[in-house]
Design a protein around this motif. Sequence first.
Motif, PDB file in Angstrom:
ATOM      1  N   CYS A   1       0.980 -12.163  -6.537  1.00 37.26           N
ATOM      2  CA  CYS A   1       1.191 -11.483  -7.823  1.00 37.26           C
ATOM      3  C   CYS A   1       2.469 -10.647  -7.862  1.00 37.26           C
TER       4      CYS A   1
ATOM      5  N   CYS B   1       3.823  -8.869  -2.798  1.00 37.61           N
ATOM      6  CA  CYS B   1       2.707  -9.808  -2.662  1.00 37.61           C
ATOM      7  C   CYS B   1       3.138 -11.223  -3.043  1.00 37.61           C
TER       8      CYS B   1
ATOM      9  N   CYS C   1      -2.381  -6.023  -0.651  1.00 36.94           N
ATOM     10  CA  CYS C   1      -1.814  -5.974  -1.998  1.00 36.94           C
ATOM     11  C   CYS C   1      -2.482  -4.836  -2.777  1.00 36.94           C
TER      12      CYS C   1
ATOM     13  N   HIS D   1      -5.742 -10.773  -2.093  1.00 36.60           N
ATOM     14  CA  HIS D   1      -4.493 -11.533  -1.999  1.00 36.60           C
ATOM     15  C   HIS D   1      -4.000 -11.481  -0.564  1.00 36.60           C
TER      16      HIS D   1
HETATM   17 ZN   LIG Z   1      -1.189  -9.418  -5.081  1.00 33.65          ZN
END
Ligand SMILES: [Zn+2]
Length: 205
Positions: free
Chosen positions: A130, A127, A105, A111
């Motif tokens: 997010c 992602c 990410c 992540h």
């Molecule tokens: Zn992310």
Amino acid sequence: RPEFALGAIFRENISKGTELGEKAKAYTDRGELVPDDITIPMVLNRLREEDCTNGWLLDGFPRNIRQAVMLNEVLARKGIDVDICIEIALERETAKRRIMGRRICLNDNNHPNNVNMEAIKPNGDRCRICGGELKTRDDDQDEAAIDQRHGIYYDTKNGTLAAIQYFKDLTDRRGTPAIVELDGRAGVEEVTGELIEKLGNLSLK
Ligand SMILES: [Zn+2]
């Protein structure tokens, strides 16, 4: 207790400019594996430091039978036995797919996204946490490099699997180290849970 990943020991030696670090750097700069006669003393030096008197955890070492034998012999001379050996078993093709499926990410390295792992599949091409943009790491897509590393790991004669067998044979003969075998096919959280449970069940001297 301090925990050492082999890569971190390399980086520490390289950044401090130790003699072994300089030698190791010549190999890593060329993308080659650092030979045992540099790796082994580097790890053993680290284990001599003050913060290791109450124990330590090595991650990614020993990588082959020679390193396992040397580690055991050097420790035995100091009256130390390895207490626990942890094996996370995963079939070779699955391990390769997981490396190649990894996505980074751009907003946050932490992540986890992997197109080849159901539990952490990205949301489309974004992602899963997010919604950020994803990219691949060059190393993760280098099949030849992965095959070379796995060739060492899965080598039951001289490689990492041989090193694990070496410790299992020691256990058969003298009762230590305790062997903790984990099924790597599960997700990170499940494997962590299994590890903590199994460690909790061990009665160490
Ligand atoms: Zn992310």
